[in-house]
Design a protein around this motif. Sequence first.
Motif, PDB file in Angstrom:
ATOM      1  N   ILE A   1      44.957 -31.317 -64.294  1.00 44.49           N
ATOM      2  CA  ILE A   1      44.262 -32.448 -63.682  1.00 44.49           C
ATOM      3  C   ILE A   1      43.826 -33.421 -64.780  1.00 44.49           C
ATOM      4  O   ILE A   1      43.708 -33.066 -65.956  1.00 44.49           O
TER       5      ILE A   1
ATOM      6  N   ILE B   1      41.187 -26.910 -65.175  1.00 43.75           N
ATOM      7  CA  ILE B   1      39.994 -27.221 -64.396  1.00 43.75           C
ATOM      8  C   ILE B   1      38.797 -26.456 -64.956  1.00 43.75           C
ATOM      9  O   ILE B   1      38.913 -25.285 -65.336  1.00 43.75           O
TER      10      ILE B   1
ATOM     11  N   CYS C   1      41.521 -25.558 -56.457  1.00 42.84           N
ATOM     12  CA  CYS C   1      42.336 -26.249 -57.452  1.00 42.84           C
ATOM     13  C   CYS C   1      43.159 -25.241 -58.237  1.00 42.84           C
ATOM     14  O   CYS C   1      42.654 -24.198 -58.652  1.00 42.84           O
TER      15      CYS C   1
END
Length: 215
Positions: free
Chosen positions: A186, A134, A129
Motif C-alpha cells: 500500500i 501495512i 488488508c
Amino acid sequence: MIVSTNKASYPDTLIVITGPDNGRSKFVEKDKVTRVEDADGNLIGYNFFNVSDFLDYDKLPNGQVHPNQELVDKLNKKVSEAGFDEKLELGKPTLVYGYVETCEPHPDSDHLHVTTVEVADGEEHQIVCGAPNIAQGQKVVVALPGTLMPNGQQIWPGELRGVDSYGMICSARELGLAHAPQKRGIMVVPDSFKVGDEFEPTKCDELLASGQISL
C-alpha cells in the motif's frame, strides 16, 4: 454513488450505481429511466437513456463522472418524472486519506491483517488488508464503499476469510498513478496529510516521483 458513461458500448446513456449487484438484478423501465434493484427490491442503481435531451452529453467524460449538485438535481427530476420515489444524493468523497489506528493479524490467514482506520473526524472503519507493508500509525489512501477504481473495480462492503471489511487500503498501482512502483504494498502518504481529505492523484504522483511518498 458511482456515476459513469461508456460512450462506445452504451452511447447517450448515464449509469448510476448506488449499491452492489448480487447477480440477481431486476429492472423496471419507465420513460427512458430504468430502476435497477436487487432480489429483495432494494434500489442499487438507475440507467438514464437519451441523456442528451437534458444534459450536455458531449462534455461528459468517457468513464467515471464526478457529479455536482446541478447534475444530481437534473437526474432527480428525471427520476420523479418517470414515477420513481427515490432521490439520489450527492455524497462525500469516497477516496480519502486515512490513519491506521490498529493493525492485527487476521485470525484465519497468514498474510492478511485486520485494521481499524480513521477516515474522517470520529469515523472509523474495519478494513482487511493483504499488503505486506501495512502497519499501525500509517497515513494511507482509503477507498470507501461506493468508489470506482481506475481499473473499473467497484468497492463495496464485504468480508475476507470471515471478517467484515468496509473499504480498501490502496496501493499506488491500484490508484493508477504513473510513477507507481511495481512491488506489492500500500502507498504510505506523509503525516502532514489530513485524515478525511479527498485523495489528490496529481499531488501524490509528484511526491512519488520525487521519493517523498513510499511503500
